[in-house]
Scaffold this motif. Structure first.
Motif, PDB file in Angstrom:
ATOM      1  N   ALA A  62      46.038 -12.740 -36.263  1.00 17.50           N
ATOM      2  CA  ALA A  62      44.149 -12.337 -35.894  1.00 17.50           C
ATOM      3  C   ALA A  62      45.315 -12.624 -34.725  1.00 17.50           C
ATOM      4  O   ALA A  62      44.944 -13.156 -34.058  1.00 17.50           O
ATOM      5  CB  ALA A  62      43.981 -13.065 -36.896  1.00 17.50           C
ATOM      6  N   ALA A  63      44.557 -11.316 -34.131  1.00 18.73           N
ATOM      7  CA  ALA A  63      43.931 -11.387 -32.338  1.00 18.73           C
ATOM      8  C   ALA A  63      42.615 -12.386 -32.333  1.00 18.73           C
ATOM      9  O   ALA A  63      42.575 -13.107 -31.328  1.00 18.73           O
ATOM     10  CB  ALA A  63      43.519 -10.031 -32.128  1.00 18.73           C
ATOM     11  N   ILE A  64      41.545 -12.070 -33.349  1.00 17.65           N
ATOM     12  CA  ILE A  64      40.871 -12.946 -32.777  1.00 17.65           C
ATOM     13  C   ILE A  64      40.190 -13.897 -34.005  1.00 17.65           C
ATOM     14  O   ILE A  64      40.411 -13.908 -34.838  1.00 17.65           O
ATOM     15  CB  ILE A  64      39.599 -12.148 -32.155  1.00 17.65           C
ATOM     16  N   GLU A  65      40.029 -15.454 -33.432  1.00 20.94           N
ATOM     17  CA  GLU A  65      39.801 -15.528 -35.019  1.00 20.94           C
ATOM     18  C   GLU A  65      38.547 -16.374 -34.209  1.00 20.94           C
ATOM     19  O   GLU A  65      38.088 -17.249 -32.997  1.00 20.94           O
ATOM     20  CB  GLU A  65      40.428 -17.110 -35.305  1.00 20.94           C
ATOM     21  N   ALA A  66      37.135 -16.625 -35.350  1.00 17.23           N
ATOM     22  CA  ALA A  66      35.854 -17.228 -34.959  1.00 17.23           C
ATOM     23  C   ALA A  66      35.726 -18.107 -36.389  1.00 17.23           C
ATOM     24  O   ALA A  66      35.636 -17.246 -36.737  1.00 17.23           O
ATOM     25  CB  ALA A  66      35.167 -16.604 -34.519  1.00 17.23           C
ATOM     26  N   THR A  67      35.699 -19.652 -36.231  1.00 16.74           N
ATOM     27  CA  THR A  67      34.848 -19.877 -37.134  1.00 16.74           C
ATOM     28  C   THR A  67      33.473 -20.940 -37.033  1.00 16.74           C
ATOM     29  O   THR A  67      34.096 -21.861 -35.932  1.00 16.74           O
ATOM     30  CB  THR A  67      36.231 -21.425 -37.071  1.00 16.74           C
ATOM     31  N   GLY A  68      32.634 -20.546 -37.387  1.00 15.70           N
ATOM     32  CA  GLY A  68      31.547 -21.677 -37.604  1.00 15.70           C
ATOM     33  C   GLY A  68      30.565 -21.732 -36.019  1.00 15.70           C
ATOM     34  O   GLY A  68      30.056 -22.427 -35.762  1.00 15.70           O
ATOM     35  N   VAL A  69      31.008 -20.120 -34.974  1.00 16.91           N
ATOM     36  CA  VAL A  69      30.782 -19.855 -33.801  1.00 16.91           C
ATOM     37  C   VAL A  69      28.562 -19.500 -33.621  1.00 16.91           C
ATOM     38  O   VAL A  69      28.395 -19.242 -34.614  1.00 16.91           O
ATOM     39  CB  VAL A  69      31.220 -19.211 -33.306  1.00 16.91           C
ATOM     40  N   THR A  70      28.234 -21.441 -32.687  1.00 14.15           N
ATOM     41  CA  THR A  70      27.243 -20.898 -33.149  1.00 14.15           C
ATOM     42  C   THR A  70      26.978 -20.700 -31.206  1.00 14.15           C
ATOM     43  O   THR A  70      27.157 -21.876 -30.276  1.00 14.15           O
ATOM     44  CB  THR A  70      26.237 -21.904 -33.466  1.00 14.15           C
ATOM     45  N   ARG A  71      25.765 -19.925 -30.881  1.00 13.72           N
ATOM     46  CA  ARG A  71      25.092 -19.918 -29.410  1.00 13.72           C
ATOM     47  C   ARG A  71      23.865 -19.963 -29.183  1.00 13.72           C
ATOM     48  O   ARG A  71      23.404 -19.121 -30.154  1.00 13.72           O
ATOM     49  CB  ARG A  71      25.545 -18.884 -28.630  1.00 13.72           C
ATOM     50  N   ARG A  72      22.812 -21.544 -29.153  1.00 14.63           N
ATOM     51  CA  ARG A  72      21.703 -21.530 -29.373  1.00 14.63           C
ATOM     52  C   ARG A  72      21.131 -20.823 -27.381  1.00 14.63           C
ATOM     53  O   ARG A  72      22.025 -21.984 -26.283  1.00 14.63           O
ATOM     54  CB  ARG A  72      21.639 -22.919 -29.129  1.00 14.63           C
ATOM     55  N   PHE A  73      20.413 -20.500 -27.012  1.00 14.14           N
ATOM     56  CA  PHE A  73      19.398 -21.120 -25.627  1.00 14.14           C
ATOM     57  C   PHE A  73      18.122 -21.376 -26.565  1.00 14.14           C
ATOM     58  O   PHE A  73      16.882 -20.751 -27.169  1.00 14.14           O
ATOM     59  CB  PHE A  73      19.086 -19.169 -25.395  1.00 14.14           C
ATOM     60  N   GLY A  74      18.248 -22.673 -26.152  1.00 14.61           N
ATOM     61  CA  GLY A  74      16.540 -23.345 -26.139  1.00 14.61           C
ATOM     62  C   GLY A  74      16.509 -22.355 -27.840  1.00 14.61           C
ATOM     63  O   GLY A  74      17.725 -23.401 -28.658  1.00 14.61           O
ATOM     64  N   SER A  75      15.513 -22.505 -29.081  1.00 18.81           N
ATOM     65  CA  SER A  75      15.247 -23.060 -30.010  1.00 18.81           C
ATOM     66  C   SER A  75      15.589 -21.895 -30.244  1.00 18.81           C
ATOM     67  O   SER A  75      16.302 -21.361 -31.118  1.00 18.81           O
ATOM     68  CB  SER A  75      13.973 -22.832 -30.229  1.00 18.81           C
ATOM     69  N   GLN A  91      30.425 -11.618 -24.986  1.00 20.45           N
ATOM     70  CA  GLN A  91      30.864 -12.967 -23.177  1.00 20.45           C
ATOM     71  C   GLN A  91      30.868 -14.358 -24.380  1.00 20.45           C
ATOM     72  O   GLN A  91      32.264 -15.136 -23.330  1.00 20.45           O
ATOM     73  CB  GLN A  91      29.483 -13.543 -23.525  1.00 20.45           C
ATOM     74  N   LEU A  92      30.995 -14.510 -25.489  1.00 24.42           N
ATOM     75  CA  LEU A  92      31.692 -15.632 -25.617  1.00 24.42           C
ATOM     76  C   LEU A  92      33.071 -16.346 -26.244  1.00 24.42           C
ATOM     77  O   LEU A  92      33.827 -16.236 -26.052  1.00 24.42           O
ATOM     78  CB  LEU A  92      30.956 -16.457 -27.651  1.00 24.42           C
ATOM     79  N   LEU A  93      33.610 -14.202 -27.156  1.00 22.08           N
ATOM     80  CA  LEU A  93      35.140 -14.143 -27.194  1.00 22.08           C
ATOM     81  C   LEU A  93      36.106 -14.180 -25.988  1.00 22.08           C
ATOM     82  O   LEU A  93      37.309 -13.925 -25.823  1.00 22.08           O
ATOM     83  CB  LEU A  93      35.277 -12.763 -27.843  1.00 22.08           C
ATOM     84  N   THR A  94      35.231 -12.896 -24.566  1.00 19.99           N
ATOM     85  CA  THR A  94      35.758 -13.271 -23.376  1.00 19.99           C
ATOM     86  C   THR A  94      36.104 -14.671 -22.581  1.00 19.99           C
ATOM     87  O   THR A  94      36.079 -14.080 -21.815  1.00 19.99           O
ATOM     88  CB  THR A  94      35.557 -11.894 -22.607  1.00 19.99           C
ATOM     89  N   GLY A  95      35.443 -15.612 -23.154  1.00 12.19           N
ATOM     90  CA  GLY A  95      35.360 -16.486 -21.995  1.00 12.19           C
ATOM     91  C   GLY A  95      34.090 -16.754 -21.207  1.00 12.19           C
ATOM     92  O   GLY A  95      34.532 -17.515 -19.781  1.00 12.19           O
ATOM     93  N   GLN A  96      33.222 -16.208 -21.009  1.00 12.09           N
ATOM     94  CA  GLN A  96      32.044 -15.187 -20.343  1.00 12.09           C
ATOM     95  C   GLN A  96      31.179 -16.697 -20.505  1.00 12.09           C
ATOM     96  O   GLN A  96      29.885 -16.414 -19.677  1.00 12.09           O
ATOM     97  CB  GLN A  96      32.053 -13.524 -19.864  1.00 12.09           C
ATOM     98  N   ASP A  97      30.664 -16.986 -21.958  1.00 17.93           N
ATOM     99  CA  ASP A  97      29.740 -17.928 -21.978  1.00 17.93           C
ATOM    100  C   ASP A  97      30.704 -19.094 -23.437  1.00 17.93           C
ATOM    101  O   ASP A  97      31.464 -19.026 -23.334  1.00 17.93           O
ATOM    102  CB  ASP A  97      29.034 -17.298 -22.754  1.00 17.93           C
ATOM    103  N   PHE A  98      30.025 -19.701 -23.161  1.00 18.76           N
ATOM    104  CA  PHE A  98      30.139 -21.097 -24.209  1.00 18.76           C
ATOM    105  C   PHE A  98      29.689 -21.534 -25.444  1.00 18.76           C
ATOM    106  O   PHE A  98      28.380 -21.083 -25.629  1.00 18.76           O
ATOM    107  CB  PHE A  98      30.344 -22.438 -23.059  1.00 18.76           C
ATOM    108  N   VAL A  99      30.249 -21.655 -26.528  1.00 16.82           N
ATOM    109  CA  VAL A  99      30.126 -21.425 -27.470  1.00 16.82           C
ATOM    110  C   VAL A  99      28.915 -23.144 -27.921  1.00 16.82           C
ATOM    111  O   VAL A  99      29.303 -24.084 -26.829  1.00 16.82           O
ATOM    112  CB  VAL A  99      30.755 -21.839 -28.913  1.00 16.82           C
ATOM    113  N   SER A 100      28.197 -23.251 -28.399  1.00 18.12           N
ATOM    114  CA  SER A 100      27.537 -24.494 -28.732  1.00 18.12           C
ATOM    115  C   SER A 100      27.679 -25.153 -29.435  1.00 18.12           C
ATOM    116  O   SER A 100      27.889 -26.394 -30.087  1.00 18.12           O
ATOM    117  CB  SER A 100      26.222 -24.284 -29.321  1.00 18.12           C
ATOM    118  N   ALA A 101      28.361 -24.663 -30.790  1.00 16.89           N
ATOM    119  CA  ALA A 101      29.037 -25.393 -31.940  1.00 16.89           C
ATOM    120  C   ALA A 101      30.019 -24.266 -32.164  1.00 16.89           C
ATOM    121  O   ALA A 101      30.098 -23.342 -32.128  1.00 16.89           O
ATOM    122  CB  ALA A 101      28.229 -25.652 -33.121  1.00 16.89           C
ATOM    123  N   GLY A 102      30.980 -24.952 -32.993  1.00 16.82           N
ATOM    124  CA  GLY A 102      32.482 -24.239 -33.481  1.00 16.82           C
ATOM    125  C   GLY A 102      33.647 -23.871 -32.691  1.00 16.82           C
ATOM    126  O   GLY A 102      33.304 -24.280 -31.972  1.00 16.82           O
TER     127      GLY A 102
END
Lengths: 296, 118
Positions: A3-16, A48-59
């Motif tokens: 796998a080139a990309i593996e995402a597990t339980g990824v969540t990104r919250r902005f406030g609610s 953006q999460l996949l390329t490290g330009q933003d940070f996951v809230s969880a996962g």
């Protein structure tokens, strides 16, 4: 395949708001993958999460086996073409092409020059003086000529005319065949790209609702048309994605049909027709659950 | 490419059609998967899958380092396989539609005979 990309339980919250909500998927190395979804579905946030330009809230996210965040050994292999890429004030097209090899070790300057000519891009013009379509072609050229092992295009062709889009598809296919790499393509123009894709991810309200090979999705829904009574009878106990009525005629979009189902439908005097990937996705993302209950 | 069936199956059928029609004679070289991909504007992996269907069934064979070729006797084998499907794919729907239009079996045979002679 790895796998080139593996995402597990990824969540990104902005406030609610959960822009990306507990998604798990993987993208195989060397595949062209479509990331599809409606406006605001969470496509860009995910990229953006996949390329490290933003940070996951969880996962967790791993790209080529490692976390992409602040990780040079991953990011030097990644090219992310954003819909609204910003360039330094006073940058000209030629400056972009000159600086690209600093970031992309596989950069092919000859290929870039060829593309500039084909897209008829004025090299000496300032980036901020370019039209929307020309700006998009700068991104397309950088994305193709960088030959990055993971290339991500986010809506690469806003404002591009039909000729330029076709040119993009043709050059992408030809260059991908010679230099296989992982490509993620986010777009609204599903019908145009559906034949290019090997794998399809559909995101809706921050969740992945389709994660399947393009081959499996093709033919995974069928439109059944006939008299209302016959369609009602056939649709009973089957998954109905959409329903339309006109006069005494009814049309239902139904999930996968076996050969026996097809014969039964033909015997009942029903007409079957294929549902394109674009139609399938509209059916799956366009209706709220309430509407589905209502039509059932 | 139509939307109802997987593209790789359609590619395999297209190559078979080319063999049947004589565009790809037996023992001739077949275009590469990348050439098919760019011609039909499809994913190279999908084109490769279609070609592999034909390699698995012995219609095409690989010469290492050179390319793919049409196997000897493959035309006859494609014809045999297609004949087996001919009834279900062409005759049954033809009869169904003829019934809907009140075309009698005699009229239908006449039509076919005329068409065949022209």
């Amino acid at each position: 395949m790895t796998a080139a990309i593996e995402a597990t339980g990824v969540t990104r919250r902005f406030g609610s708001l959960r822009a990306v909500d507990d998604v798990t998927f993987s993208i195989e190395e060397g595949a062209i993958c479509g990331l599809l979804g409606r406006n605001g579905a969470g496509k860009t946030t995910l990229m953006q999460l996949l390329t490290g330009q933003d940070f996951v809230s969880a996962g967790s996210i791993s790209v080529f086996g490692q976390s992409p965040v602040e990780n040079a050994s991953v990011l030097q292999n990644v090219c992310f073409i954003k819909e609204s890429q910003k360039y330094p004030e006073d940058f000209k097209v030629k400056h972009v092409l000159k600086s690209a090899p600093w970031f992309f070790q596989n950069w092919d300057a000859d290929f870039a020059d060829q593309l500039v000519e084909e897209f008829r891009l004025p090299q000496g013009r300032k980036i901020k003086k370019l039209s929307r379509g020309q700006l998009s072609s700068v991104g397309v050229i950088v994305g193709l000529a960088s030959r990055a092992p993971l290339t991500i295009f986010d809506e690469p062709y806003l404002g591009l005319d039909a000729v330029a889009r076709q040119l993009f598809y043709d050059r992408l296919l030809a260059d991908y065949a010679l230099h296989p790499r992982t490509v993620v393509l986010s777009t609204h123009l599903i019908d145009e790209v559906s034949n290019l894709l090997e794998h399809v991810l559909v995101i809706d309200n921050g969740r992945i609702i389709i994660d399947d090979s393009a081959d499996n999705l093709r033919g995974s829904a069928t439109a059944v048309v006939g008299t209302k009574a016959a369609v009602d009878e056939f649709a009973r106990n089957r998954q109905v994605l959409h329903r339309d009525n006109i006069g005494g005629i009814s049309s239902a979009t139904i999930g996968t049909l076996s050969d026996d189902d097809r014969k039964a439908a033909a015997a009942a005097g029903l007409e079957l027709s294929a549902v394109s990937l674009q139609q399938l996705i509209i059916r799956k993302t366009g209706t709220t659950e309430k509407e589905i209950e209502f039509s059932a | 490419m139509d939307d109802s069936r997987p593209i790789f199956i359609q590619i395999a059928e297209q190559i078979e059609n080319d063999i049947l029609g004589g565009a790809l004679p037996e023992e001739s070289q077949v275009p590469s998967t990348n050439e098919y991909a760019s011609f039909y504007r499809i994913n190279p992996a999908t084109a490769g899958k279609g070609v592999n269907v034909l390699i698995d069934s012995g219609i095409l064979y690989k010469k290492r380092g050179i390319g793919m070729f049409v196997a000897n006797g493959s035309r006859a084998r494609i014809i045999a396989a297609r004949r087996a499907q001919f009834h279900a794919e062409y005759i049954t729907p033809l009869i169904t539609e003829a019934r809907n239009l009140d075309i009698s079996p005699e009229e239908l045979t006449d039509m076919i005979r005329k068409e065949g002679n022209s």
